[in-house]
Design a protein around this motif. Structure first.
Motif, PDB file in Angstrom:
ATOM      1  N   HIS A 103      64.818  24.174  22.878  1.00  0.00           N
ATOM      2  CA  HIS A 103      65.212  24.058  21.470  1.00  0.00           C
ATOM      3  C   HIS A 103      64.095  24.581  20.553  1.00  0.00           C
ATOM      4  O   HIS A 103      62.930  24.239  20.733  1.00  0.00           O
ATOM      5  CB  HIS A 103      65.507  22.597  21.118  1.00  0.00           C
ATOM      6  CG  HIS A 103      66.830  22.118  21.646  1.00  0.00           C
ATOM      7  ND1 HIS A 103      67.001  21.721  22.955  1.00  0.00           N
ATOM      8  CD2 HIS A 103      68.040  21.981  21.035  1.00  0.00           C
ATOM      9  CE1 HIS A 103      68.257  21.341  23.138  1.00  0.00           C
ATOM     10  NE2 HIS A 103      68.911  21.495  21.992  1.00  0.00           N
ATOM     11  N   ARG A 104      64.481  25.405  19.587  1.00  0.00           N
ATOM     12  CA  ARG A 104      63.518  25.867  18.588  1.00  0.00           C
ATOM     13  C   ARG A 104      63.328  24.779  17.527  1.00  0.00           C
ATOM     14  O   ARG A 104      64.037  23.771  17.524  1.00  0.00           O
ATOM     15  CB  ARG A 104      64.012  27.169  17.948  1.00  0.00           C
ATOM     16  CG  ARG A 104      64.053  28.352  18.904  1.00  0.00           C
ATOM     17  CD  ARG A 104      64.079  29.651  18.103  1.00  0.00           C
ATOM     18  NE  ARG A 104      65.275  29.730  17.281  1.00  0.00           N
ATOM     19  CZ  ARG A 104      66.369  30.432  17.607  1.00  0.00           C
ATOM     20  NH1 ARG A 104      66.401  31.106  18.752  1.00  0.00           N
ATOM     21  NH2 ARG A 104      67.402  30.450  16.800  1.00  0.00           N
ATOM     22  N   GLU A 105      62.377  24.993  16.684  1.00  0.00           N
ATOM     23  CA  GLU A 105      62.080  23.996  15.647  1.00  0.00           C
ATOM     24  C   GLU A 105      63.268  23.770  14.709  1.00  0.00           C
ATOM     25  O   GLU A 105      63.437  22.671  14.174  1.00  0.00           O
ATOM     26  CB  GLU A 105      60.858  24.434  14.830  1.00  0.00           C
ATOM     27  CG  GLU A 105      59.556  24.420  15.632  1.00  0.00           C
ATOM     28  CD  GLU A 105      58.364  24.806  14.778  1.00  0.00           C
ATOM     29  OE1 GLU A 105      58.572  25.072  13.571  1.00  0.00           O
ATOM     30  OE2 GLU A 105      57.247  24.825  15.313  1.00  0.00           O
ATOM     31  N   ASP A 106      64.097  24.803  14.522  1.00  0.00           N
ATOM     32  CA  ASP A 106      65.256  24.649  13.648  1.00  0.00           C
ATOM     33  C   ASP A 106      66.447  24.015  14.357  1.00  0.00           C
ATOM     34  O   ASP A 106      67.519  23.876  13.776  1.00  0.00           O
ATOM     35  CB  ASP A 106      65.659  26.002  13.061  1.00  0.00           C
ATOM     36  CG  ASP A 106      66.002  27.023  14.154  1.00  0.00           C
ATOM     37  OD1 ASP A 106      65.932  26.655  15.352  1.00  0.00           O
ATOM     38  OD2 ASP A 106      66.340  28.169  13.806  1.00  0.00           O
ATOM     39  N   GLY A 107      66.271  23.649  15.643  1.00  0.00           N
ATOM     40  CA  GLY A 107      67.342  23.001  16.388  1.00  0.00           C
ATOM     41  C   GLY A 107      68.179  23.945  17.204  1.00  0.00           C
ATOM     42  O   GLY A 107      68.947  23.499  18.076  1.00  0.00           O
ATOM     43  N   ALA A 108      68.070  25.246  16.974  1.00  0.00           N
ATOM     44  CA  ALA A 108      68.844  26.217  17.755  1.00  0.00           C
ATOM     45  C   ALA A 108      68.241  26.361  19.150  1.00  0.00           C
ATOM     46  O   ALA A 108      67.069  26.072  19.376  1.00  0.00           O
ATOM     47  CB  ALA A 108      68.858  27.557  17.031  1.00  0.00           C
ATOM     48  N   LEU A 109      69.072  26.835  20.076  1.00  0.00           N
ATOM     49  CA  LEU A 109      68.643  26.987  21.463  1.00  0.00           C
ATOM     50  C   LEU A 109      68.106  28.387  21.719  1.00  0.00           C
ATOM     51  O   LEU A 109      68.646  29.372  21.198  1.00  0.00           O
ATOM     52  CB  LEU A 109      69.820  26.720  22.409  1.00  0.00           C
ATOM     53  CG  LEU A 109      70.147  25.250  22.681  1.00  0.00           C
ATOM     54  CD1 LEU A 109      71.490  25.140  23.368  1.00  0.00           C
ATOM     55  CD2 LEU A 109      69.069  24.615  23.540  1.00  0.00           C
ATOM     56  N   ILE A 110      67.049  28.464  22.518  1.00  0.00           N
ATOM     57  CA  ILE A 110      66.526  29.757  22.960  1.00  0.00           C
ATOM     58  C   ILE A 110      67.513  30.346  23.969  1.00  0.00           C
ATOM     59  O   ILE A 110      68.169  29.629  24.727  1.00  0.00           O
ATOM     60  CB  ILE A 110      65.132  29.571  23.590  1.00  0.00           C
ATOM     61  CG1 ILE A 110      64.180  28.930  22.573  1.00  0.00           C
ATOM     62  CG2 ILE A 110      64.583  30.893  24.077  1.00  0.00           C
ATOM     63  CD1 ILE A 110      62.833  28.560  23.153  1.00  0.00           C
ATOM     64  N   ALA A 111      67.605  31.648  23.987  1.00  0.00           N
ATOM     65  CA  ALA A 111      68.550  32.327  24.880  1.00  0.00           C
ATOM     66  C   ALA A 111      68.249  32.009  26.352  1.00  0.00           C
ATOM     67  O   ALA A 111      67.107  31.763  26.741  1.00  0.00           O
ATOM     68  CB  ALA A 111      68.492  33.831  24.636  1.00  0.00           C
ATOM     69  N   TRP A 125      65.358  21.342  28.958  1.00  0.00           N
ATOM     70  CA  TRP A 125      66.365  21.276  27.897  1.00  0.00           C
ATOM     71  C   TRP A 125      65.699  21.124  26.533  1.00  0.00           C
ATOM     72  O   TRP A 125      66.053  21.804  25.574  1.00  0.00           O
ATOM     73  CB  TRP A 125      67.305  20.111  28.183  1.00  0.00           C
ATOM     74  CG  TRP A 125      68.158  19.654  27.034  1.00  0.00           C
ATOM     75  CD1 TRP A 125      67.946  18.584  26.224  1.00  0.00           C
ATOM     76  CD2 TRP A 125      69.365  20.266  26.566  1.00  0.00           C
ATOM     77  NE1 TRP A 125      68.932  18.473  25.278  1.00  0.00           N
ATOM     78  CE2 TRP A 125      69.832  19.502  25.464  1.00  0.00           C
ATOM     79  CE3 TRP A 125      70.099  21.385  26.950  1.00  0.00           C
ATOM     80  CZ2 TRP A 125      70.987  19.807  24.766  1.00  0.00           C
ATOM     81  CZ3 TRP A 125      71.268  21.700  26.262  1.00  0.00           C
ATOM     82  CH2 TRP A 125      71.698  20.915  25.181  1.00  0.00           C
ATOM     83  N   ARG A 126      64.722  20.235  26.461  1.00  0.00           N
ATOM     84  CA  ARG A 126      64.034  20.026  25.179  1.00  0.00           C
ATOM     85  C   ARG A 126      63.151  21.219  24.811  1.00  0.00           C
ATOM     86  O   ARG A 126      63.026  21.568  23.635  1.00  0.00           O
ATOM     87  CB  ARG A 126      63.209  18.748  25.243  1.00  0.00           C
ATOM     88  CG  ARG A 126      64.063  17.497  25.289  1.00  0.00           C
ATOM     89  CD  ARG A 126      63.239  16.234  25.143  1.00  0.00           C
ATOM     90  NE  ARG A 126      64.102  15.056  24.996  1.00  0.00           N
ATOM     91  CZ  ARG A 126      63.641  13.816  24.827  1.00  0.00           C
ATOM     92  NH1 ARG A 126      62.328  13.601  24.783  1.00  0.00           N
ATOM     93  NH2 ARG A 126      64.481  12.804  24.684  1.00  0.00           N
ATOM     94  N   ARG A 127      62.535  21.836  25.817  1.00  0.00           N
ATOM     95  CA  ARG A 127      61.699  23.003  25.534  1.00  0.00           C
ATOM     96  C   ARG A 127      62.527  24.193  25.050  1.00  0.00           C
ATOM     97  O   ARG A 127      61.995  25.103  24.402  1.00  0.00           O
ATOM     98  CB  ARG A 127      60.926  23.414  26.784  1.00  0.00           C
ATOM     99  CG  ARG A 127      59.790  22.471  27.147  1.00  0.00           C
ATOM    100  CD  ARG A 127      59.176  22.881  28.462  1.00  0.00           C
ATOM    101  NE  ARG A 127      58.032  22.035  28.813  1.00  0.00           N
ATOM    102  CZ  ARG A 127      57.417  22.061  30.000  1.00  0.00           C
ATOM    103  NH1 ARG A 127      57.834  22.907  30.937  1.00  0.00           N
ATOM    104  NH2 ARG A 127      56.395  21.266  30.235  1.00  0.00           N
TER     105      ARG A 127
END
Length: 231
Positions: A102-110, A98-100
């Motif tokens: 998240h991108r640095e800007d807080g958005a979630l990877i697809a 779950w934490r991995r």
């Protein structure tokens, strides 16, 4: 004559050690193999009793922590990425992914949801493999020990008939010790097989229930994360 024969037969030592000492080398090896298999089985049985009881206790404790209302991130920080409990490791696997995701800007990877589910599935499979470790030994002992004991019995009876032919005597003094030694091998085979089969069935069912609880928790946890993803 019959009274003398009975008196001689009564004087024969039929204790376990005496029967073992009189047995042929092949039957002795069979007996030693069966005794070793029985000891190995009981070692696994005791270890599984302790392991499964610990797993159920850990799962119960973690369920109380998980449903206490504490934020999941705080719970994960408290447990760490490599917790000791089995349920906790399943939870940690999901939280790490779950934490991995998240991108640095807080958005979630697809496709974060599918990766989280796969991570927990892998963790559950590892726990299932660990819970089931040793059960194939119980299955093998339970299925083969009677036949190994029967082999010892057949060989022992064959040896008894050879003694009868050599001595030209069919009295109890000649026949009884050989038959008793032969049947002892079958008894040891059953003694090893019966507990192994009983506890294999019990532990297989216990392991399935424990793993089923892990899978149910993973589904519930995945649903919680899915709500957060949708929001």
């Amino acid at each position: 004559m019959e009274a003398d024969t009975l008196a001689l037969a009564q004087g024969i030592d039929f204790s376990f050690w005496a029967l073992f000492a009189r047995a042929t080398l092949t039957v002795k090896l069979v007996m030693i193999m069966l005794i070793a298999a029985s000891i190995w089985s009981w070692a696994i049985i005791i270890e599984k009793f302790v392991s499964y009881r610990k797993a159920r206790r850990e799962a119960s404790r973690f369920d109380r922590m998980f449903w206490s209302g504490e934020p999941l991130d705080e719970l994960f920080d408290q447990l760490g990425p490599e917790p000791k409990g089995r349920s906790e490791r399943v939870f940690a696997a999901g939280m790490i992914e779950w934490r991995r995701s998240h991108r640095e800007d807080g958005a979630l990877i697809a496709n974060a949801q599918s990766r989280i589910d796969r991570s927990m599935d892998v963790a559950i499979q590892k726990e299932a493999d660990e819970l089931q470790r040793g059960l194939p030994v119980l299955a093998t002992v339970g299925s083969t020990s009677p036949f190994i004991g029967l082999f010892g019995t057949v060989f022992g009876i064959m040896h008894a008939f050879v003694q009868i032919a050599e001595t030209q005597n069919t009295s109890l003094v000649v026949v009884a010790p050989g038959i008793a030694e032969a049947l002892l091998a079958t008894g040891l085979g059953l003694l090893a097989a019966i507990p192994a089969v009983i506890f294999y069935n019990k532990f297989s069912a216990d392991a399935d229930r424990i793993v089923g609880n892990y899978e149910a928790f993973a589904d519930e946890f995945s649903t919680i994360l899915s709500r957060q993803l949708d929001s």
